[in-house]
Design a protein around this motif. Sequence first.
Motif, PDB file in Angstrom:
ATOM      1  N   ALA A 128     -26.773  22.863  -6.308  1.00 24.67           N
ATOM      2  CA  ALA A 128     -26.754  21.714  -7.224  1.00 24.67           C
ATOM      3  C   ALA A 128     -25.373  21.100  -7.456  1.00 24.67           C
ATOM      4  CB  ALA A 128     -27.380  22.119  -8.563  1.00 24.67           C
ATOM      5  N   HIS A 129     -24.325  21.661  -6.855  1.00 29.25           N
ATOM      6  CA  HIS A 129     -23.009  21.022  -6.958  1.00 29.25           C
ATOM      7  C   HIS A 129     -22.093  21.451  -5.835  1.00 29.25           C
ATOM      8  CE1 HIS A 129     -19.383  19.186  -8.504  1.00 29.25           C
ATOM      9  NE2 HIS A 129     -18.765  20.342  -8.437  1.00 29.25           N
ATOM     10  N   GLY A 130     -21.488  20.456  -5.192  1.00 30.35           N
ATOM     11  CA  GLY A 130     -20.501  20.753  -4.156  1.00 30.35           C
ATOM     12  C   GLY A 130     -19.798  19.496  -3.693  1.00 30.35           C
ATOM     13  N   HIS A 131     -18.829  19.711  -2.828  1.00 25.46           N
ATOM     14  CA  HIS A 131     -18.056  18.619  -2.222  1.00 25.46           C
ATOM     15  C   HIS A 131     -18.059  18.925  -0.719  1.00 25.46           C
ATOM     16  CE1 HIS A 131     -16.756  17.930  -6.365  1.00 25.46           C
ATOM     17  NE2 HIS A 131     -16.432  19.213  -6.412  1.00 25.46           N
ATOM     18  N   ALA A 132     -19.099  18.441  -0.016  1.00 27.78           N
ATOM     19  CA  ALA A 132     -19.408  18.932   1.330  1.00 27.78           C
ATOM     20  C   ALA A 132     -18.232  18.858   2.297  1.00 27.78           C
ATOM     21  CB  ALA A 132     -20.612  18.172   1.885  1.00 27.78           C
ATOM     22  N   ALA A 133     -17.603  17.694   2.399  1.00 27.40           N
ATOM     23  CA  ALA A 133     -16.560  17.527   3.423  1.00 27.40           C
ATOM     24  C   ALA A 133     -15.333  18.395   3.173  1.00 27.40           C
ATOM     25  CB  ALA A 133     -16.159  16.056   3.528  1.00 27.40           C
ATOM     26  N   MET A 134     -15.216  18.966   1.972  1.00 30.86           N
ATOM     27  CA  MET A 134     -14.063  19.837   1.677  1.00 30.86           C
ATOM     28  C   MET A 134     -14.123  21.160   2.444  1.00 30.86           C
ATOM     29  SD  MET A 134     -13.224  19.129  -2.355  1.00 30.86           S
ATOM     30  CE  MET A 134     -11.485  19.572  -2.325  1.00 30.86           C
ATOM     31  N   THR A 135     -15.197  21.358   3.241  1.00 34.06           N
ATOM     32  CA  THR A 135     -15.194  22.512   4.149  1.00 34.06           C
ATOM     33  C   THR A 135     -13.940  22.484   5.025  1.00 34.06           C
ATOM     34  OG1 THR A 135     -16.581  21.187   5.618  1.00 34.06           O
ATOM     35  CG2 THR A 135     -17.684  22.917   4.349  1.00 34.06           C
ATOM     36  N   LEU A 136     -13.449  21.291   5.339  1.00 33.93           N
ATOM     37  CA  LEU A 136     -12.264  21.187   6.213  1.00 33.93           C
ATOM     38  C   LEU A 136     -10.972  21.559   5.487  1.00 33.93           C
ATOM     39  CD1 LEU A 136     -13.117  17.970   8.289  1.00 33.93           C
ATOM     40  CD2 LEU A 136     -13.459  20.374   8.903  1.00 33.93           C
ATOM     41  N   PHE A 137     -11.044  21.750   4.164  1.00 29.92           N
ATOM     42  CA  PHE A 137      -9.890  22.262   3.390  1.00 29.92           C
ATOM     43  C   PHE A 137     -10.099  23.723   2.989  1.00 29.92           C
ATOM     44  CE2 PHE A 137      -9.084  17.679   1.770  1.00 29.92           C
ATOM     45  CZ  PHE A 137      -8.160  17.444   2.777  1.00 29.92           C
ATOM     46  N   ARG A 138     -11.081  24.387   3.578  1.00 34.44           N
ATOM     47  CA  ARG A 138     -11.390  25.768   3.227  1.00 34.44           C
ATOM     48  C   ARG A 138     -10.148  26.656   3.427  1.00 34.44           C
ATOM     49  NH1 ARG A 138     -16.766  27.822   4.265  1.00 34.44           N
ATOM     50  NH2 ARG A 138     -16.949  26.364   5.990  1.00 34.44           N
ATOM     51  N   GLY A 139      -9.701  27.308   2.332  1.00 36.08           N
ATOM     52  CA  GLY A 139      -8.572  28.232   2.435  1.00 36.08           C
ATOM     53  C   GLY A 139      -7.208  27.559   2.477  1.00 36.08           C
TER      54      GLY A 139
END
Length: 444
Positions: A71-82
């Motif tokens: 119910a909450h996220g910022h999908a494209a921020m996977t590319l900022f993981r870590g």
Amino acid sequence: MPKPAIVLDLLLLPTWLVPVEPAGVVLKEHGLGIRDGRIVFIGPRAEALKCNAAEVRELPDVLLSPGLINAHGHAAMTLFRGLADDLPLMTWLENHIWPAEGKWVDEDFVRDGTDLAIAEQIKGGITCFSDMYFFPKVASERVHNSGIRAQIAIPILDFPIPGAASADEAIRQGVELFGDLKHHERIKITFGPHAPYTVGDENLEKIRVIAEELDASIHMHVHETAFEVQQAVEQRGERPLARLGRLGLLGPRFQAVHMTQISDDDLALLVESNTSVIHCPESNLKLASGFCPVERLWQAGVNVAVGTDGAASNNDLDLLGETRTAALLAKAVAGSATALDAHRALRMATLNGARALGIEAETGSLELGKAADIVAFDLSGLAQQPVYDPVSQLIYATGRDCVKHLWVAGKQLLDDRRLTRLDEQLLGETARAWGRRISGHTES
């Protein structure tokens, strides 16, 4: 005269079927039938086998449940993981994430990052997610192509953001996208003012009026940290939730994300307005933001859903793991081992999420007439033995690696742990290439 056999596109025959509604029910040796993307049959195995099904899938040692709803996220921020770990929220945002977004976020970034997030979520049992990030039109295109279900919240701040030079421009884009997609069967557009400290009263008023006109939801970070609340009291003389109440934003279409700081007055406002709370325990723990009192909210009648937040602050989009954390944390915060039991935890990750997003008539439980948004968890592993209560085993002893199959609106997006529409190898290569660019190993 015998009744004609029910005609099905697909008949699923799991060991356990957990509909979530009614609450606490586990059906053993039952079948579930799908036709035209909808659930049209649930009944004992013997009855199920009388159906006329184009395809029958035997699913031994499998628990079938509604698809998980992030119910909450910022999908494209996977590319900022870590990228910037082990930092407090405002340091993390102001010194690391916002500068990185200013430098890197464009339509290509959002396309590739959203694809990566969708793939990770499907493999983790998620059939629907809420996304609040820049270039929402690009994100909706990726959702459309992938077959997953999503709520896309239009990000609105008082200052320029990637893709929108002003709050007015962001709102305009949101209204346009809402109009374009209002009949889409899997995508719902909502408005996402970022937080009380980044959006002033004037823009909040505009958002309220437009959301009311369109019957659209509002999705917002609220009371994420004690500092946020304290600063608001010092600067404005009122708590952020009270301000949102005064401005008329709270209500059944309002989704308050985080809510780690809840006073008696806050609780009364949430109950009175029928506002949903979206709990992101792992992000809150990692940023030391505080603890949402889930059991207290639940007992007061507040609808509580669960979200992962973005991969830059979690660092995964693992809603099953998030739900386990939520169940354990709820017990510690309430000082009670009976707080948020396994069955309620699963409900929070499914039907409560659908209610928060305003799509409970369509998804969130396995009921006749609802969309066939379904996940199959494999409980055959050593780590799941023996099985006394399959729902307890799912919440407390099972990881997302046990997700075997997944359907959204009857279409199979994961088949025996393999993505059916997305190229996993290509996604990995693309993400690694972004990592090299962002870390400076190749020229930008």
